[in-house]
Scaffold this active site. Sequence first.
Site, mmCIF file in Angstrom:
data_model
loop_
_atom_site.group_PDB
_atom_site.id
_atom_site.type_symbol
_atom_site.label_atom_id
_atom_site.label_comp_id
_atom_site.label_asym_id
_atom_site.label_seq_id
_atom_site.Cartn_x
_atom_site.Cartn_y
_atom_site.Cartn_z
ATOM 1 N N ASN A 35 0.687 -1.232 -0.047
ATOM 2 C CA ASN A 35 -0.103 0.115 -0.098
ATOM 3 C C ASN A 35 0.829 1.427 -0.201
ATOM 4 O O ASN A 35 0.578 2.225 0.477
ATOM 5 C CB ASN A 35 -0.661 0.089 1.360
ATOM 6 N N SER A 124 -4.887 1.874 17.107
ATOM 7 C CA SER A 124 -5.837 2.810 16.640
ATOM 8 C C SER A 124 -6.992 2.983 17.550
ATOM 9 O O SER A 124 -7.388 2.098 18.341
ATOM 10 C CB SER A 124 -6.315 2.108 15.183
ATOM 11 N N TYR A 148 -10.612 -5.285 10.813
ATOM 12 C CA TYR A 148 -9.454 -4.575 10.911
ATOM 13 C C TYR A 148 -9.421 -4.152 12.480
ATOM 14 O O TYR A 148 -8.137 -4.215 12.933
ATOM 15 C CB TYR A 148 -9.581 -3.139 9.995
ATOM 16 N N LYS A 152 -6.183 -5.026 15.453
ATOM 17 C CA LYS A 152 -5.677 -4.210 16.337
ATOM 18 C C LYS A 152 -5.524 -4.411 17.726
ATOM 19 O O LYS A 152 -4.797 -4.541 18.519
ATOM 20 C CB LYS A 152 -5.954 -2.754 16.067
ATOM 21 N N TYR A 176 -3.610 5.663 17.780
ATOM 22 C CA TYR A 176 -3.818 6.869 16.954
ATOM 23 C C TYR A 176 -5.216 7.207 16.745
ATOM 24 O O TYR A 176 -6.104 6.125 16.482
ATOM 25 C CB TYR A 176 -3.272 6.702 15.646
ATOM 26 N N ASN A 198 -10.845 7.612 3.719
ATOM 27 C CA ASN A 198 -10.761 8.895 4.817
ATOM 28 C C ASN A 198 -11.199 10.074 4.113
ATOM 29 O O ASN A 198 -11.035 10.424 3.017
ATOM 30 C CB ASN A 198 -9.213 8.849 5.440
ATOM 31 N N LEU A 199 -11.775 10.882 5.062
ATOM 32 C CA LEU A 199 -12.137 12.245 4.820
ATOM 33 C C LEU A 199 -11.078 13.275 4.150
ATOM 34 O O LEU A 199 -11.349 13.747 3.297
ATOM 35 C CB LEU A 199 -12.470 12.839 6.169
ATOM 36 N N ASP A 294 -20.445 3.739 11.576
ATOM 37 C CA ASP A 294 -19.406 5.148 11.891
ATOM 38 C C ASP A 294 -20.244 5.843 13.306
ATOM 39 O O ASP A 294 -21.321 5.700 13.530
ATOM 40 C CB ASP A 294 -19.987 6.187 10.747
HETATM 41 P P1 NAD Z 1 -0.136 2.660 5.182
HETATM 42 O O1 NAD Z 1 -0.851 1.644 4.507
HETATM 43 O O2 NAD Z 1 0.422 4.139 4.376
HETATM 44 O O3 NAD Z 1 1.479 1.993 5.636
HETATM 45 C C1 NAD Z 1 1.485 0.779 5.919
HETATM 46 C C2 NAD Z 1 2.595 0.348 5.304
HETATM 47 O O4 NAD Z 1 2.910 -1.070 5.715
HETATM 48 C C3 NAD Z 1 2.505 0.331 3.618
HETATM 49 O O5 NAD Z 1 3.673 0.983 3.138
HETATM 50 C C4 NAD Z 1 2.619 -1.251 3.511
HETATM 51 O O6 NAD Z 1 2.986 -1.504 2.336
HETATM 52 C C5 NAD Z 1 3.146 -1.984 4.595
HETATM 53 N N1 NAD Z 1 2.744 -3.228 4.692
HETATM 54 C C6 NAD Z 1 1.706 -3.727 5.076
HETATM 55 N N2 NAD Z 1 1.648 -5.037 5.409
HETATM 56 C C7 NAD Z 1 2.955 -5.370 5.144
HETATM 57 C C8 NAD Z 1 3.562 -6.675 5.465
HETATM 58 N N3 NAD Z 1 3.136 -7.817 5.624
HETATM 59 N N4 NAD Z 1 5.115 -6.682 5.220
HETATM 60 C C9 NAD Z 1 5.729 -5.611 4.914
HETATM 61 N N5 NAD Z 1 5.033 -4.309 4.642
HETATM 62 C C10 NAD Z 1 3.514 -4.435 4.984
HETATM 63 O O7 NAD Z 1 -1.113 3.173 6.637
HETATM 64 P P2 NAD Z 1 -0.586 4.267 7.509
HETATM 65 O O8 NAD Z 1 -1.868 5.218 7.509
HETATM 66 O O9 NAD Z 1 0.907 4.819 7.333
HETATM 67 O O10 NAD Z 1 -0.833 3.436 9.093
HETATM 68 C C11 NAD Z 1 0.269 2.769 9.618
HETATM 69 C C12 NAD Z 1 -0.296 2.083 10.620
HETATM 70 O O11 NAD Z 1 -0.882 2.784 11.547
HETATM 71 C C13 NAD Z 1 -1.039 0.846 10.139
HETATM 72 O O12 NAD Z 1 -1.066 -0.288 11.047
HETATM 73 C C14 NAD Z 1 -2.726 1.571 10.599
HETATM 74 O O13 NAD Z 1 -3.564 0.412 10.511
HETATM 75 C C15 NAD Z 1 -2.238 2.233 11.751
HETATM 76 N N6 NAD Z 1 -3.318 3.400 11.778
HETATM 77 C C16 NAD Z 1 -3.521 4.226 10.865
HETATM 78 C C17 NAD Z 1 -4.439 5.100 10.893
HETATM 79 C C18 NAD Z 1 -4.616 6.151 9.924
HETATM 80 O O14 NAD Z 1 -5.710 6.891 9.828
HETATM 81 N N7 NAD Z 1 -3.857 6.402 8.732
HETATM 82 C C19 NAD Z 1 -4.971 5.448 12.109
HETATM 83 C C20 NAD Z 1 -4.848 4.551 13.196
HETATM 84 C C21 NAD Z 1 -3.904 3.592 12.981
HETATM 85 C C1 WQD Z 2 -13.989 10.884 9.252
HETATM 86 C C2 WQD Z 2 -15.276 11.454 9.157
HETATM 87 C C3 WQD Z 2 -16.954 10.157 8.166
HETATM 88 C C4 WQD Z 2 -15.166 9.939 4.472
HETATM 89 C C5 WQD Z 2 -11.063 5.649 10.119
HETATM 90 C C6 WQD Z 2 -10.844 4.196 10.323
HETATM 91 C C7 WQD Z 2 -10.123 4.046 11.653
HETATM 92 C C8 WQD Z 2 -8.513 4.742 11.237
HETATM 93 C C9 WQD Z 2 -9.162 6.178 10.803
HETATM 94 C C10 WQD Z 2 -7.156 3.045 10.644
HETATM 95 C C11 WQD Z 2 -16.556 10.481 9.528
HETATM 96 C C12 WQD Z 2 -16.568 11.494 7.501
HETATM 97 C C13 WQD Z 2 -15.274 10.454 5.889
HETATM 98 C C14 WQD Z 2 -15.930 10.441 3.376
HETATM 99 C C15 WQD Z 2 -17.163 11.549 5.223
HETATM 100 N N1 WQD Z 2 -7.986 4.015 10.349
HETATM 101 N N2 WQD Z 2 -16.233 11.038 6.009
HETATM 102 N N3 WQD Z 2 -17.162 11.436 3.692
HETATM 103 O O1 WQD Z 2 -13.976 6.757 10.321
HETATM 104 O O2 WQD Z 2 -12.845 8.279 12.172
HETATM 105 O O3 WQD Z 2 -11.560 6.336 10.886
HETATM 106 O O4 WQD Z 2 -9.857 6.105 9.822
HETATM 107 O O5 WQD Z 2 -6.892 2.686 11.888
HETATM 108 O O6 WQD Z 2 -9.712 2.957 11.671
HETATM 109 O O7 WQD Z 2 -12.099 3.616 10.795
HETATM 110 O O8 WQD Z 2 -11.828 8.369 9.601
HETATM 111 O O9 WQD Z 2 -11.492 9.856 7.716
HETATM 112 O O10 WQD Z 2 -12.839 7.696 7.261
HETATM 113 O O11 WQD Z 2 -14.004 9.590 8.497
HETATM 114 O O12 WQD Z 2 -17.932 12.490 5.207
HETATM 115 O O13 WQD Z 2 -15.934 10.098 2.112
HETATM 116 O O14 WQD Z 2 -15.459 12.018 7.804
HETATM 117 O O15 WQD Z 2 -18.412 9.973 8.284
HETATM 118 O O16 WQD Z 2 -17.576 11.365 10.304
HETATM 119 P P1 WQD Z 2 -12.713 7.293 11.009
HETATM 120 P P2 WQD Z 2 -12.684 8.721 8.205
#
Ligand code: NAD
Ligand code: WQD
Length: 337
Positions: A35, A124, A148, A152, A176, A198-199, A294
């Site tokens: 990704n 998360s 998902y 976590k 996070y 995501n938003l 949501d």
């Molecule tokens: P991302 O997808 O940009 O980064 C994850 C990375 O892990 C990617 O580069 C992907 O290629 C790599 N990866 C996945 N599976 C792998 C594997 N088996 N071996 C090697 N590499 C692998 O995601 P992100 O937004 O940077 O999030 C990083 C971490 O934080 C994730 O674990 C995600 O679940 C967590 N997280 C993200 C958010 C968010 O909103 N972005 C919120 C809460 C938690």
């Molecule tokens: C934020 C707000 C939507 C998209 C998600 C994952 C969570 C974490 C962070 C990995 C909400 C609204 C969204 C759109 C919209 N990821 N929205 N139109 O739902 O808080 O969390 O991302 O860990 O696990 O669930 O973030 O950015 O998807 O949504 O109106 O096209 O924006 O309803 O209120 P969320 P989000």
Amino acid sequence: MKVLVTGGAGYIGSHTCIELIKNGYEIVVVDNFVNSHPKAVERVKKITGVDFPFYDMDLLDAPALDNVCKAHKIDCIVHFAGLKAVGESVAKPLEYYENNLCSTMNLLKTMADYDIRHMVFSSSATVYSGDNPMPLTEDSNRGCINPYGWTKYMCEQIISDWVAAKENASAVLLRYFNPIGAHESGLIGDDPAGIPNNLLPYITQAAAGKLPELPVTGADYDTPDGTGIRDYLHVTDLAAGHVAAIKFAEKNKNAHAFNLGTGKGVSVFEMIHAFEKVNGVKVPYRVVDRRPGDQPVSFADPSKATKLLNWQTEKSLEEALGDMWRWQTNNPNGYTG
Ligand code: NAD
Ligand code: WQD
């Protein structure tokens, strides 16, 4: 101190690599680009002016992971690697359980083999159930509604049990909230594949005309303007939280969870208006039905991280929105462009 960064080519991982290097850490990065894109690694090296070992490998490949830890004396692992799309996890649960849990267990086994004593794990806010009063604390009720989130939740438990069974091991579980923004250079940022879940990436692509309009998923919630409220923090602040977490892990034993958020909630409409004001662009949108699952409101109580990690967010929402737009306009097609 040498840190193994898993998923370091990803959105949060690439930003954290920059913070780690800025703070004097040596890093080794592994990623299979499921990704992300190799350009992200190149750009981290360009921004920091520092070269570092990178391995294009899958954490499910235990022998490959063993080779990395044989080649480098690792002191701490920061574990970002994982699949993170909620909707995809519902459609492909086994892929998510295998990838996210087995990669974590491979890392723990390798930590045992090479006496690596500290892990910082990407958890998360999604581990919290929907029946909690706000703000969410680390003691709020947990429980998930999609595979998902359960990955976590389960990884937190697996890591906690492993650490408890070890002498002198520690783990920091960072929950996070909603990371947004991009590095001020505009060279790295969030580059979701396909239609963003995501938003914020959706807003930036709608403002740039890459997508026709933002679907506002629900404007009939019990909130001041009817739209969902979340806790959005700058990804660079989040990255700095990992440096603080490593320092805490070195001085403590066992597993400790921390909420990383601003402590403030922002609604979708507020976000749209702020984005338009900061960047002088219009965000076309249309109100549609709620997204199943949501929560109306979710935001953090980050006081434990402030107290024990000496961490709090520094950057404003406006900075994050300006940085995000710079990334979007400099890279209209993300890293592939
Ligand atoms: P991302 O997808 O940009 O980064 C994850 C990375 O892990 C990617 O580069 C992907 O290629 C790599 N990866 C996945 N599976 C792998 C594997 N088996 N071996 C090697 N590499 C692998 O995601 P992100 O937004 O940077 O999030 C990083 C971490 O934080 C994730 O674990 C995600 O679940 C967590 N997280 C993200 C958010 C968010 O909103 N972005 C919120 C809460 C938690
Ligand atoms: C934020 C707000 C939507 C998209 C998600 C994952 C969570 C974490 C962070 C990995 C909400 C609204 C969204 C759109 C919209 N990821 N929205 N139109 O739902 O808080 O969390 O991302 O860990 O696990 O669930 O973030 O950015 O998807 O949504 O109106 O096209 O924006 O309803 O209120 P969320 P989000």
